[in-house]
Write a protein that holds these residues in place. Structure first.
Motif, mmCIF file in Angstrom:
data_model
loop_
_atom_site.group_PDB
_atom_site.id
_atom_site.type_symbol
_atom_site.label_atom_id
_atom_site.label_comp_id
_atom_site.label_asym_id
_atom_site.label_seq_id
_atom_site.Cartn_x
_atom_site.Cartn_y
_atom_site.Cartn_z
ATOM 1 N N GLU A 1 18.455 -56.181 4.646
ATOM 2 C CA GLU A 1 18.852 -57.458 5.244
ATOM 3 C C GLU A 1 19.272 -57.274 6.701
ATOM 4 O OE1 GLU A 1 20.664 -59.941 1.451
ATOM 5 O OE2 GLU A 1 21.843 -58.267 2.270
ATOM 6 N N ILE A 2 19.964 -56.157 6.960
ATOM 7 C CA ILE A 2 20.361 -55.845 8.335
ATOM 8 C C ILE A 2 19.124 -55.590 9.193
ATOM 9 C CG2 ILE A 2 21.479 -54.104 9.779
ATOM 10 C CD1 ILE A 2 23.484 -55.905 8.495
ATOM 11 N N ALA A 3 18.161 -54.867 8.638
ATOM 12 C CA ALA A 3 16.928 -54.573 9.377
ATOM 13 C C ALA A 3 16.177 -55.858 9.717
ATOM 14 C CB ALA A 3 16.043 -53.629 8.564
ATOM 15 N N ASP A 4 16.066 -56.752 8.739
ATOM 16 C CA ASP A 4 15.405 -58.043 8.970
ATOM 17 C C ASP A 4 16.094 -58.818 10.095
ATOM 18 O OD1 ASP A 4 13.221 -58.156 7.303
ATOM 19 O OD2 ASP A 4 14.355 -58.926 5.589
ATOM 20 N N LEU A 5 17.413 -58.889 10.010
ATOM 21 C CA LEU A 5 18.191 -59.622 11.007
ATOM 22 C C LEU A 5 18.006 -59.010 12.397
ATOM 23 C CD1 LEU A 5 20.341 -61.785 11.644
ATOM 24 C CD2 LEU A 5 22.085 -60.076 11.054
ATOM 25 N N SER A 6 18.061 -57.689 12.464
ATOM 26 C CA SER A 6 17.980 -56.987 13.750
ATOM 27 C C SER A 6 16.594 -57.098 14.371
ATOM 28 C CB SER A 6 18.348 -55.515 13.557
ATOM 29 O OG SER A 6 19.629 -55.387 12.988
ATOM 30 N N ILE A 7 15.551 -56.962 13.545
ATOM 31 C CA ILE A 7 14.176 -57.069 14.067
ATOM 32 C C ILE A 7 13.921 -58.477 14.594
ATOM 33 C CG2 ILE A 7 11.734 -56.971 13.452
ATOM 34 C CD1 ILE A 7 12.523 -54.809 11.364
ATOM 35 N N ASN A 8 14.409 -59.485 13.858
ATOM 36 C CA ASN A 8 14.265 -60.861 14.327
ATOM 37 C C ASN A 8 15.045 -61.103 15.625
ATOM 38 O OD1 ASN A 8 12.726 -62.857 12.454
ATOM 39 N ND2 ASN A 8 13.786 -61.501 11.037
ATOM 40 N N ASP A 9 16.224 -60.479 15.732
ATOM 41 C CA ASP A 9 17.022 -60.624 16.954
ATOM 42 C C ASP A 9 16.288 -60.098 18.182
ATOM 43 O OD1 ASP A 9 19.079 -61.780 15.582
ATOM 44 O OD2 ASP A 9 20.338 -59.967 15.487
ATOM 45 N N THR A 10 15.549 -59.013 17.995
ATOM 46 C CA THR A 10 14.880 -58.356 19.131
ATOM 47 C C THR A 10 13.387 -58.691 19.217
ATOM 48 O OG1 THR A 10 14.464 -56.392 17.740
ATOM 49 C CG2 THR A 10 16.485 -56.405 19.047
ATOM 50 N N LEU A 11 12.905 -59.564 18.338
ATOM 51 C CA LEU A 11 11.464 -59.821 18.246
ATOM 52 C C LEU A 11 10.895 -60.422 19.528
ATOM 53 C CD1 LEU A 11 9.095 -59.557 16.294
ATOM 54 C CD2 LEU A 11 9.573 -61.872 15.494
ATOM 55 N N THR A 12 11.613 -61.371 20.127
ATOM 56 C CA THR A 12 11.129 -62.004 21.363
ATOM 57 C C THR A 12 10.953 -60.966 22.459
ATOM 58 O OG1 THR A 12 12.246 -64.069 20.805
ATOM 59 C CG2 THR A 12 11.594 -63.760 23.095
ATOM 60 N N ARG A 13 11.948 -60.098 22.591
ATOM 61 C CA ARG A 13 11.871 -59.032 23.602
ATOM 62 C C ARG A 13 10.700 -58.105 23.325
ATOM 63 N NH1 ARG A 13 11.632 -53.385 23.368
ATOM 64 N NH2 ARG A 13 12.323 -52.526 25.368
ATOM 65 N N THR A 14 10.504 -57.739 22.046
ATOM 66 C CA THR A 14 9.421 -56.836 21.666
ATOM 67 C C THR A 14 8.055 -57.445 21.979
ATOM 68 O OG1 THR A 14 10.755 -55.864 19.889
ATOM 69 C CG2 THR A 14 8.372 -55.607 19.727
ATOM 70 N N ILE A 15 7.888 -58.713 21.625
ATOM 71 C CA ILE A 15 6.606 -59.384 21.844
ATOM 72 C C ILE A 15 6.301 -59.519 23.330
ATOM 73 C CG2 ILE A 15 5.373 -61.579 21.606
ATOM 74 C CD1 ILE A 15 6.728 -61.915 18.886
ATOM 75 N N ILE A 16 7.294 -59.955 24.115
ATOM 76 C CA ILE A 16 7.084 -60.133 25.556
ATOM 77 C C ILE A 16 6.725 -58.808 26.223
ATOM 78 C CG2 ILE A 16 8.248 -60.681 27.735
ATOM 79 C CD1 ILE A 16 9.788 -62.857 26.230
ATOM 80 N N THR A 17 7.464 -57.745 25.889
ATOM 81 C CA THR A 17 7.200 -56.431 26.477
ATOM 82 C C THR A 17 5.815 -55.927 26.103
ATOM 83 O OG1 THR A 17 9.563 -55.893 26.357
ATOM 84 C CG2 THR A 17 8.049 -54.065 26.668
ATOM 85 N N SER A 18 5.471 -56.031 24.822
ATOM 86 C CA SER A 18 4.180 -55.519 24.346
ATOM 87 C C SER A 18 3.011 -56.297 24.933
ATOM 88 C CB SER A 18 4.120 -55.571 22.816
ATOM 89 O OG SER A 18 5.123 -54.764 22.246
#
Length: 300
Positions: free
Chosen positions: A220-237
């Protein structure tokens, strides 16, 4: 605290997929091997320009003078060709004049030798050894950094993700028989840094959320954390991929292998930071108590 995407539900399937790719890549690397370029196996590289000819004619002429393994392909603008000749013992001083004479005498159009590079077996062996050492040292440095920055479970998870990225990238190069040269080593080292950066961002958020939501399990923590950083990950990639695709399409033959390796690295590195590095924390049974046991190591 609501998750937009349930990544953890795909962890098991992703792990099977990643393990399969890793094993297949390892088999190809071990049994088919890598297509080392002149940088690593020695030989001669010639770039020439001759308008009224084609690659097959040049290849036939060079095969007639017994040079060994010869590779001829179009390179850049029309009329430009890249010739690669394998290293032959005690033939360094005679090889270039021999090739020049043969082509100049047998081709109708004038031949312009634009670039000639020769790499001896000793130099190529040293370059290969230096490349392997560079990759190994970079992995070791990353391992040490994560161990200092986080806990040992995070450190091992990040290194597994890095090995995953490097082996699969090299495996794809082996399958496609793409040439491995110094620029590819540079690309692999860049991939290591890019993948680690993405993993550290997610790991940092996971550790923060472990302290914040200590009643949630690690998935659950992993899901929350990945979603928190997803916008940054997508924009960078995406922005990185746009630049790399431009280089791959418009950068010419010289940069094609490097840009292709980088594109693979960005895609695989982004995937592994979510679906390889994060599930490792579940495997190592990381909880908020893990942080409490090692809180002195945490660097704010």
């Amino acid at each position: 605290m609501e998750n937009k995407f349930n990544f953890s539900s795909k962890f098991k399937l992703a792990n099977i997929f990643s393990l399969s790719l890793f094993i297949i890549s390892s088999i190809f690397i071990l049994f088919k091997g890598l297509n080392y370029g002149i940088d690593f196996k020695g030989g001669t590289l010639i770039e020439l320009r001759s308008n009224n000819t084609d690659a097959s004619t040049i290849r036939t002429l060079l095969n007639n003078i017994d040079l060994g393994d010869v590779n001829v392909k179009k390179f850049g603008p029309e009329g430009d060709y890249l010739i690669k000749v394998e290293q032959k013992a005690n033939d360094d001083n005679k090889l270039i004049p021999k090739i020049k004479k043969n082509l100049s005498e047998n081709l109708v159009d004038e031949v312009n030798f634009r670039r000639v590079e020769n790499v001896g077996p000793k130099v190529s062996s040293e370059l290969l050894q230096s490349g392997i050492i560079a990759i190994s040292l970079s992995l070791a440095a990353m391992l040490f950094y994560i161990w200092i920055r986080f806990e040992w479970q995070f450190s091992i998870g990040s290194i597994i993700a890095l090995f995953h990225d490097v082996v699969i990238t090299l495996g794809i190069f082996s399958v496609l028989s793409f040439e491995i040269n110094l620029s590819i080593i540079a690309a692999v080292l860049t991939i290591v840094g890019y993948s680690m950066n993405d993993t550290v961002v997610i790991y940092d958020r996971i550790r923060e959320n472990l302290n914040k939501y200590n009643k949630l399990n690690i998935n659950e923590i992993a899901d929350l954390s990945i979603n928190d950083t997803l916008t940054r990950t997508i924009i960078t990639s995406v922005t990185t991929l746009l630049a790399l695709l431009s280089i791959f399409i418009l950068g010419g033959e010289i940069l094609r292998g490097f840009s292709f390796a980088m594109i693979l690295g960005v895609v695989i590195g982004t995937y592994s930071s979510i679906f390889v590095a994060s599930p490792m924390l579940k495997f190592f049974k990381v909880t908020y108590k893990t942080l409490e046991k090692d809180e002195d190591k945490i660097i704010p």
